[in-house]
Design an enzyme around this catalytic site. Structure first.
Site, PDB file in Angstrom:
ATOM      1  N   ASP A   1      31.380 -26.257 -14.937  1.00 15.76           N
ATOM      2  CA  ASP A   1      31.706 -25.524 -16.088  1.00 15.76           C
ATOM      3  C   ASP A   1      32.923 -24.410 -15.455  1.00 15.76           C
ATOM      4  OD1 ASP A   1      30.444 -27.147 -17.603  1.00 15.76           O
ATOM      5  OD2 ASP A   1      28.476 -25.776 -17.985  1.00 15.76           O
ATOM      6  N   ARG A   2      33.610 -23.983 -16.498  1.00 14.70           N
ATOM      7  CA  ARG A   2      34.437 -23.027 -16.175  1.00 14.70           C
ATOM      8  C   ARG A   2      33.714 -21.619 -15.634  1.00 14.70           C
ATOM      9  NH1 ARG A   2      39.339 -20.472 -19.840  1.00 14.70           N
ATOM     10  NH2 ARG A   2      40.327 -19.012 -18.365  1.00 14.70           N
TER      11      ARG A   2
END
Length: 324
Positions: free
Chosen positions: A152-153
């Site tokens: 995930d970012r």
């Protein structure tokens, strides 16, 4: 004597900002022995180097009608096929800025970087470019760079990238067969009870009215398994290690939140007031970090045991909680 002797062959559909034809360029004395990539850089001034290398890889640049590599040395009398490169339009999106990331491991088949929080692994969904695009821009001569998995970012830590097709397929097979392990550190809200706990809750992807991707626990979802181990208690917060036994989207985040222990700083499944309180203290990310990767090498089978230490911001937050 001219630097380049040129012949032309027609090529439809080119940009007004680019030459309208494929060029057939004969090599003269001056460029005898020069690498073909350097030859093209001089001939096609203004064209990004990444475009030149892509044209070579794709076989659009040829010498004496044959495919070549970027380091091919030209000889006097060779005929080089030069495709009609497109120059960026004035209003075109900005070029991908090249970047290297902290390197944890690299060999001929794969590399593993320590991804910072806040950087997407790839472009899309409002993100112009991510780790993989920036790495490709930094390594235009690399024949292949492909993500082997996702983070995930807002998650930091170990990210695997394949440099060869057989390495990519080997990594994908490893994930399918459940070989190796990926371990994450997470700071959660609440006093975690068990020293070690298995969370087995099925996960289902869904989309909000605004088009945002989410995941929830649902009996119709895919099987998901996370092993959570307590590492340290901080009163109202706990540092845990989460080991993935399956690799579902947002798995650790949703499993911990569904168990009543949301990750600090999680803007999708966490507590807004807690996130805001830590942000006021200068902690502006989600506390989730991929810190250990133990896998068989996809080409040699040798066991790789790779580590990425907690980022400074996370360590500082833990020190603050210890002294509170």
């Amino acid at each position: 004597m001219p630097l380049f002797a040129m012949r032309k062959e027609s090529s439809p559909g080119t940009s007004p900002s680019a030459p309208a034809t494929v060029r057939m360029v004969e090599v003269t004395d001056e460029h005898d022995g020069q690498r073909v990539d350097n030859f093209l850089f001089r001939l096609c001034k203004g064209v990004p180097k990444s475009h030149v290398y892509k044209a070579i890889r794709d076989g659009n640049v040829r010498v004496n009608k044959g495919r070549i590599q970027a380091d091919h040395r030209l000889e006097k009398g060779d005929v080089v096929r030069v495709p009609p490169f497109r120059l960026p339009a004035p209003d075109a999106p900005r070029a991908v800025p090249p970047a290297e990331f902290p390197m944890v491991y690299e060999d001929e088949g794969m590399l593993v970087v320590d991804k910072p929080a806040g950087i997407a692994v790839h472009g899309g969904s409002g993100v112009a470019f991510g780790v993989i695009e920036r790495l490709r821009a930094a390594r235009p001569q690399a024949p292949m760079l492909e993500l082997a998995h996702r983070l995930d970012r807002e998650t930091s830590g170990l990210l695997m990238i394949a440099k060869k097709r057989n390495a990519l397929l080997g990594l994908h097979r490893m994930f399918r067969e459940g070989l190796g392990s990926k371990r994450y550190y997470a700071l959660v809200q609440g006093d975690w009870v068990n020293d070690r706990q298995h969370i087995k809750l099925p996960l289902l992807k869904w989309t909000t009215a605004s088009g945002e991707r989410r995941v929830r626990v649902d009996r119709e979802g895919q099987a998901a398994h996370t092993i959570v181990t307590l590492k340290q208690r901080f009163g109202r917060y706990s540092l845990v290690e989460a080991e993935l036994r399956t690799g579902r989207t947002h798995q650790i985040r949703v499993h911990l939140a569904a168990s009543g222990f949301p990750i600090v700083g999680d803007d999708k499944y966490g507590d807004d007031e807690t996130r805001a309180a830590f942000a006021r203290q200068g902690f502006n990310r989600m506390f989730l970090h991929a810190h250990q990767l133990t896998i068989p090498h996809p080409l040699t089978g040798e066991t790789l045991d790779l580590h990425a230490p907690l980022p400074r911001a996370c360590l500082q937050l833990l020190k603050t909680l210890e002294s509170a």
